[in-house]
Design an enzyme around this catalytic site. Structure first.
Site, PDB file in Angstrom:
ATOM      1  N   ASP A  74     -26.270  39.378  75.937  1.00 20.46           N
ATOM      2  CA  ASP A  74     -25.450  39.597  77.126  1.00 20.46           C
ATOM      3  C   ASP A  74     -25.036  38.223  77.611  1.00 20.46           C
ATOM      4  OD1 ASP A  74     -24.368  41.777  78.834  1.00 20.46           O
ATOM      5  OD2 ASP A  74     -25.205  40.520  80.406  1.00 20.46           O
ATOM      6  N   SER A  75     -23.760  38.045  77.705  1.00 16.94           N
ATOM      7  CA  SER A  75     -23.262  36.716  78.023  1.00 16.94           C
ATOM      8  C   SER A  75     -22.005  36.825  78.856  1.00 16.94           C
ATOM      9  CB  SER A  75     -22.989  35.931  76.735  1.00 16.94           C
ATOM     10  OG  SER A  75     -22.140  36.661  75.881  1.00 16.94           O
TER      11      SER A  75
END
Length: 202
Positions: A74-75
């Site tokens: 998750d970025s």
């Protein structure tokens, strides 16, 4: 810390650009990768309030559904002049059609509207949380960050997402202008990945 000894790994993403980057980073370790999209796994709702929470949520969902170890990323991009937005909502700013040209324009317009007639704070950072979950529920998470500033108009056709508007510190090229090897040397995802490899693969 638990070592990764399995030969197959689910990459918990439906994002082709993210899958390509992670597969390239994993290539030296002889791990066969398959994406959640290829397996027909649904995308879980990202209900976490941090990158770490969302990465763990996605990794756990994929590992349980596929009965295989799963790696989730998750970025996103946090802009100082926008109080850290778009942050965990980075993909959502691109809308249902995943139009990151639109998302970059939204960031640019939001900075200008917050600073009418003034110079906006264009400093930003990319953040990555990388979670590896086994089917028995054990999960380990690593984080990486790269700092930089935003440019306008966007530059370059490489990478994906907000890469063309992000100029990392010390570089004259945006992530969108860099080739894959140059980006992998300094990116937030590569930093988190190096930490993971040192802990679980090396």
């Amino acid at each position: 810390m638990r070592r990764f000894t399995e030969k197959k790994l689910v990459i918990a993403t439906h994002n082709a650009g993210k899958l390509r980057e992670i597969a390239e980073l994993l290539a030296p370790y002889g791990v066969e990768v398959v994406s959640a999209g290829e397996l027909g796994l649904p995308e879980p709702e990202e209900t976490g309030s941090t990158f770490v929470e969302n990465a763990e949520l996605k990794a756990r969902a994929a590992a349980m559904a596929a009965k295989l170890p799963a790696l989730a990323d998750d970025s996103g991009m946090a802009v100082d002049g926008l109080g850290g937005l778009p942050g965990i909502y980075s993909a959502r700013w691109a809308g249902p059609s995943k139009d990151f040209g639109l998302a970059m324009a939204k960031v640019h317009d939001a900075l200008n509207s917050q600073n009418p007639g003034g110079e906006a704070d264009r400093s930003a950072r990319f953040v990555c949380a990388l979670s590896l979950c086994w089917p028995d529920g054990e999960i380990i998470t690593f984080e990486g960050v790269v700092h930089g500033e935003l440019v306008w108009p966007p530059r370059g056709e490489n990478g994906f997402g907000y890469d063309p508007m992000f100029l990392p510190q010390g570089s004259r090229q945006t992530f969108g202008e860099m080739d894959a090897d140059a980006k992998h040397a300094i990116s937030h995802r590569a930093e988190a990945f190096r930490k993971m490899v040192d802990a679980l693969f090396a």
